[in-house]
Design an enzyme around this catalytic site. Structure first.
Site, PDB file in Angstrom:
ATOM      1  N   ILE A  84       5.769  -5.170  10.338  1.00 41.24           N
ATOM      2  CA  ILE A  84       5.812  -4.541   9.016  1.00 41.24           C
ATOM      3  C   ILE A  84       5.105  -3.213   9.188  1.00 41.24           C
ATOM      4  O   ILE A  84       3.889  -3.179   9.390  1.00 41.24           O
ATOM      5  CB  ILE A  84       5.117  -5.392   7.941  1.00 41.24           C
ATOM      6  CG1 ILE A  84       5.761  -6.773   7.840  1.00 41.24           C
ATOM      7  CG2 ILE A  84       5.161  -4.681   6.586  1.00 41.24           C
ATOM      8  CD1 ILE A  84       5.038  -7.728   6.891  1.00 41.24           C
ATOM      9  N   LYS A 129       0.123 -10.510   7.222  1.00 36.96           N
ATOM     10  CA  LYS A 129       0.320  -9.158   7.726  1.00 36.96           C
ATOM     11  C   LYS A 129      -1.036  -8.635   8.161  1.00 36.96           C
ATOM     12  O   LYS A 129      -1.965  -8.539   7.357  1.00 36.96           O
ATOM     13  CB  LYS A 129       0.918  -8.238   6.660  1.00 36.96           C
ATOM     14  CG  LYS A 129       1.141  -6.814   7.188  1.00 36.96           C
ATOM     15  CD  LYS A 129       1.450  -5.806   6.101  1.00 36.96           C
ATOM     16  CE  LYS A 129       1.577  -4.411   6.715  1.00 36.96           C
ATOM     17  NZ  LYS A 129       1.611  -3.341   5.703  1.00 36.96           N
ATOM     18  N   SER A 174       0.827  -1.209   0.000  1.00 35.03           N
ATOM     19  CA  SER A 174       0.000   0.000   0.000  1.00 35.03           C
ATOM     20  C   SER A 174       0.857   1.253   0.000  1.00 35.03           C
ATOM     21  O   SER A 174       0.597   2.208  -0.741  1.00 35.03           O
ATOM     22  CB  SER A 174      -0.923  -0.006   1.218  1.00 35.03           C
ATOM     23  OG  SER A 174      -1.688  -1.184   1.258  1.00 35.03           O
ATOM     24  N   ASN A 175       1.912   1.279   0.826  1.00 38.85           N
ATOM     25  CA  ASN A 175       2.800   2.440   0.876  1.00 38.85           C
ATOM     26  C   ASN A 175       3.621   2.589  -0.397  1.00 38.85           C
ATOM     27  O   ASN A 175       4.082   3.684  -0.718  1.00 38.85           O
ATOM     28  CB  ASN A 175       3.729   2.348   2.085  1.00 38.85           C
ATOM     29  CG  ASN A 175       3.017   2.653   3.377  1.00 38.85           C
ATOM     30  OD1 ASN A 175       2.830   3.807   3.737  1.00 38.85           O
ATOM     31  ND2 ASN A 175       2.593   1.610   4.074  1.00 38.85           N
TER      32      ASN A 175
END
Length: 318
Positions: free
Chosen positions: A218, A175, A49-50
């Site tokens: 994470i 995650k 996403s980042n």
């Protein structure tokens, strides 16, 4: 195919830097890779996403993976693992992304549930999706549970446990950006810790996550202060809980601030304080600078950045 879980440690979900024309800024990306590796991270998560994964085409994804792997090797960080985002709306496209990532140097694939046909994504359909991908994937998978980017799809601990047990050596972790510590605890308690890695997905619950069984973290904030996350991990391992709690509080406040600025804001903070890249996102995401951020956001970030620089200075003297 490797069948081991990702090693315990801090993993940075790497941002992707762009030039003014929105092409890849590989020089800034390499500068970022170097700072992360020197900060002591166990691995990098690319095209999550980042990393603005939905904004990258196949060629760019491959380029970033190859650049990252070759540059880490060149710097001597050959053991740093690469987890690569490979989620797509179909099993077929997901497998294409995983195959390309594997050939480019990825160690693991991070896979979101398909979210286009949200109403059709029952737990059974989602589980079948992951099992179908795992059966043909070139590398092991981590399930990525992030309801905020999947129209609210929230994979249960029951589903995660069933998938891991029915796909041993193929689905090796998850995650949990959902922030559900009960879910993390249940997954840890039901699966062998030596073969399945459940990761807390945010800095703001890193220490509680470790207590619940997280395989490290994470965390987006690791883009800014990787060594400080490694420091918290070490404090936890050394049993220095009071000191760990104090550091966790600073990371929680900084993470809360960072969540308000978006991906472009993360890049702007890195650019301002560490001297590479810009706060440019690919459209429709905007472009920003640190000067556009208010003091309420900047103060907790400046606090941890100062600690990060002290930690790096301390490490350089060892």
């Amino acid at each position: 195919m490797a069948t081991t879980k990702p090693p315990f440690g801090v993993y940075t979900p790497l941002v992707t830097f762009f030039k003014e024309d929105e092409s890849l800024d590989l020089d800034a990306i390499k500068a970022h890779i170097k700072r992360m590796a020197e900060g002591g991270v166990a691995g990098l998560v690319l095209q999550g996403s980042n990393g603005e994964a939905p904004h990258l085409d196949h060629g760019e994804r491959i380029n970033i993976i190859q650049t990252t792997r070759s540059y880490l090797n060149e710097l001597g960080f050959t053991t740093v693992k690469l987890i690569v985002g490979c989620g797509a709306a179909s099993v077929r496209e997901t497998l294409v992304l995983i195959s390309e990532a594997s050939q480019a140097g990825a160690d693991y694939a991070l896979v979101l549930p398909p979210a286009y046909w949200t109403a059709a994504m029952t737990p059974a359909v989602v589980e079948n999706f992951f099992s179908s991908v795992a059966a043909e994937a070139k590398i092991p998978l981590l399930i990525y549970n992030f309801p905020g980017v999947t129209s609210g799809i929230d994979i249960s601990s029951d589903s995660i446990v069933r998938l891991a047990k029915s796909n041993p050596g193929k689905i090796v972790g998850c995650k949990l950006t959902c922030g559900n510590l009960g879910k993390l605890q249940r997954v840890w308690s039901c699966l062998p810790e030596d073969s399945f890695a459940a990761f807390a997905g945010k800095s703001d619950f890193m220490l509680p996550g470790l207590v619940a069984g997280s395989n490290g973290v994470i965390a987006a904030l690791a883009n800014v202060v990787p060594a400080l996350h490694v420091r918290l991990l070490n404090l936890w391992q050394d049993g220095k809980l009071q000191e760990a709690r104090q550091l966790q509080s600073k990371l929680s406040n900084a993470d809360g601030a960072l969540q308000k600025v978006g991906v472009a804001g993360v890049k702007a903070v890195i650019s301002h304080f560490f001297g590479y890249g810009t706060g440019r996102g690919r459209r429709p995401l905007g472009t920003t600078t640190v000067q556009a951020l208010n003091r309420e956001i900047l103060e907790p970030l400046e606090d941890v950045i100062q600690l990060e620089k002290k930690q790096r200075s301390r490490l350089s003297r060892i």
